[in-house]
Design a protein around this motif. Structure first.
Motif, PDB file in Angstrom:
ATOM      1  N   VAL A  94       0.857  -1.184   0.000  1.00 44.67           N
ATOM      2  CA  VAL A  94       0.000   0.000   0.000  1.00 44.67           C
ATOM      3  C   VAL A  94       0.892   1.232   0.000  1.00 44.67           C
ATOM      4  N   LEU A  95       0.601   2.161  -0.918  1.00 46.10           N
ATOM      5  CA  LEU A  95       1.336   3.417  -0.967  1.00 46.10           C
ATOM      6  C   LEU A  95       0.377   4.547  -0.615  1.00 46.10           C
ATOM      7  N   LEU A 112     -13.027  13.051   9.015  1.00 45.75           N
ATOM      8  CA  LEU A 112     -11.913  12.354   8.377  1.00 45.75           C
ATOM      9  C   LEU A 112     -10.855  11.954   9.391  1.00 45.75           C
ATOM     10  N   HIS A 113     -10.119  10.906   9.018  1.00 45.11           N
ATOM     11  CA  HIS A 113      -9.048  10.425   9.883  1.00 45.11           C
ATOM     12  C   HIS A 113      -7.811  11.303   9.781  1.00 45.11           C
ATOM     13  N   GLY A 114      -7.618  11.940   8.631  1.00 46.60           N
ATOM     14  CA  GLY A 114      -6.479  12.821   8.470  1.00 46.60           C
ATOM     15  C   GLY A 114      -5.234  12.135   7.969  1.00 46.60           C
ATOM     16  N   ALA A 115      -5.168  10.817   8.035  1.00 50.13           N
ATOM     17  CA  ALA A 115      -4.018  10.096   7.495  1.00 50.13           C
ATOM     18  C   ALA A 115      -4.456   8.688   7.142  1.00 50.13           C
ATOM     19  N   VAL A 116      -3.896   8.161   6.054  1.00 45.65           N
ATOM     20  CA  VAL A 116      -4.335   6.855   5.569  1.00 45.65           C
ATOM     21  C   VAL A 116      -3.912   5.741   6.528  1.00 45.65           C
ATOM     22  N   ASP A 117      -2.759   5.908   7.188  1.00 48.32           N
ATOM     23  CA  ASP A 117      -2.296   4.793   8.034  1.00 48.32           C
ATOM     24  C   ASP A 117      -3.104   4.674   9.327  1.00 48.32           C
ATOM     25  N   GLU A 118      -4.069   5.583   9.528  1.00 47.91           N
ATOM     26  CA  GLU A 118      -5.025   5.366  10.612  1.00 47.91           C
ATOM     27  C   GLU A 118      -6.023   4.274  10.245  1.00 47.91           C
ATOM     28  N   VAL A 119      -6.178   4.022   8.943  1.00 47.88           N
ATOM     29  CA  VAL A 119      -7.226   3.112   8.481  1.00 47.88           C
ATOM     30  C   VAL A 119      -6.644   1.760   8.072  1.00 47.88           C
ATOM     31  N   ILE A 120      -5.648   1.787   7.205  1.00 47.81           N
ATOM     32  CA  ILE A 120      -5.029   0.543   6.745  1.00 47.81           C
ATOM     33  C   ILE A 120      -3.514   0.679   6.873  1.00 47.81           C
ATOM     34  N   PRO A 121      -2.812  -0.440   7.010  1.00 47.81           N
ATOM     35  CA  PRO A 121      -1.347  -0.352   7.092  1.00 47.81           C
ATOM     36  C   PRO A 121      -0.744   0.135   5.778  1.00 47.81           C
ATOM     37  N   VAL A 122       0.212   1.055   5.882  1.00 51.78           N
ATOM     38  CA  VAL A 122       0.843   1.656   4.709  1.00 51.78           C
ATOM     39  C   VAL A 122       2.291   1.183   4.631  1.00 51.78           C
ATOM     40  N   ASP A 123       2.723   0.793   3.445  1.00 52.35           N
ATOM     41  CA  ASP A 123       4.099   0.323   3.271  1.00 52.35           C
ATOM     42  C   ASP A 123       5.037   1.433   2.853  1.00 52.35           C
ATOM     43  N   VAL A 142      10.355   2.042  -4.997  1.00 54.40           N
ATOM     44  CA  VAL A 142      10.745   1.753  -3.619  1.00 54.40           C
ATOM     45  C   VAL A 142       9.866   0.646  -3.059  1.00 54.40           C
ATOM     46  N   ALA A 143       8.581   0.692  -3.420  1.00 54.36           N
ATOM     47  CA  ALA A 143       7.642  -0.295  -2.877  1.00 54.36           C
ATOM     48  C   ALA A 143       7.991  -1.706  -3.314  1.00 54.36           C
TER      49      ALA A 143
END
Lengths: 178, 113
Positions: A94-95, A112-123, A142-143
């Motif tokens: 996940v990017l 809103l959560h304000g950041a994606v890594d609040e919802v799903i793990p981000v790589d 990089v991913a």
């Protein structure tokens, strides 16, 4: 064999080891202003030519290996984000794309959560507002482990060594726009 | 045949990224996060920079300016306020695997010490 072909071959080899096939990218808008999407679309244009690196866009999360999430993770999109994440088969990466997705522009609030890594793990985190297609390319590479991160070594102190781009010897040898 | 091949060769406009070539020279003009001169950073200037940043990318800890590259939108307002202490970094390839790698601490060395 040009370096692009060599790069594509390496990427293929790496992704074969990790994913078993060429990589397919699914984009997900979790409430962005659509400028990140505009930049993502430019990746498929001839100038950036994402396909030379063995990466393809797919409309179906079940066919995808990489997920590009842009936007500030609006709470109304929680179900969609979770469903998309779960629909992507393992292994997946996940990017988080853009300053909103990294927690920059909007503070967390009722909507809103304000950041994606609040919802799903981000790589991989790709900063920028919007991130240039070149920055997105770097994030994708990089991913999949093809490129080194540059920011870890880059310092943002003016007195430090200025960051220079790598020289392209081939570009020097053959003058462009001659 | 030769002119055809030459035309093909010169007609290629695709970027060679991640190889760096002059074709991507325009990328140096992209909006990028700032760099700071720690010798010229003072407490007052840091406070001004913190106040002017609309994306909350600039914060401060004790005697250090904390720049969160992930939050920076490259708007350039800190460049207007900061004068000689702030410059464009020109670094756009900022993707990282760890969020914490994007947070930079620049010591405040100017002003009273």
């Amino acid at each position: 064999m040009t370096s692009e072909q060599r790069l594509a071959a390496e990427l293929r080899e790496r992704s074969m080891a990790l994913f078993g096939r060429s990589l397919h990218v699914r984009t997900l808008d979790s409430g962005s202003c659509a400028v990140c999407e505009s930049e993502i679309r430019m990746l498929a244009a001839p100038h950036y030519d994402l396909h030379r690196l063995g990466l393809f866009f797919t409309p179906a999360p079940r066919h995808a290996d990489l997920l590009l999430v842009s936007g500030a993770a609006v709470r109304a999109m929680d179900v969609a984000v979770h469903k998309t994440y779960e629909a992507i088969p393992d292994p997946k990466a996940v990017l988080a794309i853009g300053a909103c997705a990294l927690g920059g522009v909007y503070e967390p609030d009722l909507f809103l959560h304000g950041a994606v890594d609040e919802v799903i793990p981000v790589d991989v985190y790709v900063p920028g507002c919007p991130p240039s297609p070149l920055a997105l390319l770097q994030g994708l590479l990089v991913a999949v482990g093809r490129l080194e991160e540059q920011v870890s070594t880059a310092r943002f102190d003016l007195r430090a060594q200025p960051i220079t781009l790598r020289e392209d010897r081939d570009a020097r040898r053959e003058p462009e726009n001659a | 045949m030769l002119w055809f091949l030459r035309g093909l060769r010169r007609g290629v406009v695709s970027t060679r990224y991640p190889r760096v070539s002059e074709r991507d020279a325009w990328a140096r003009a992209l909006p990028t996060p700032p760099r700071f001169d720690s010798e010229r950073l003072t407490d007052e200037l840091t406070q001004e920079l913190v106040d002017v940043c609309p994306a909350r990318a600039i914060g401060r800890e004790y005697r250090a300016l904390v720049l969160d590259l992930g939050r920076c939108t490259g708007c350039g307002r800190c460049l207007e306020v900061g004068g000689a202490a702030v410059a464009r970094s020109g670094v756009f390839a900022l993707a990282v695997r760890e969020r914490a790698d994007l947070i930079k601490r620049i010591p405040i060395r100017g002003g009273q010490t």
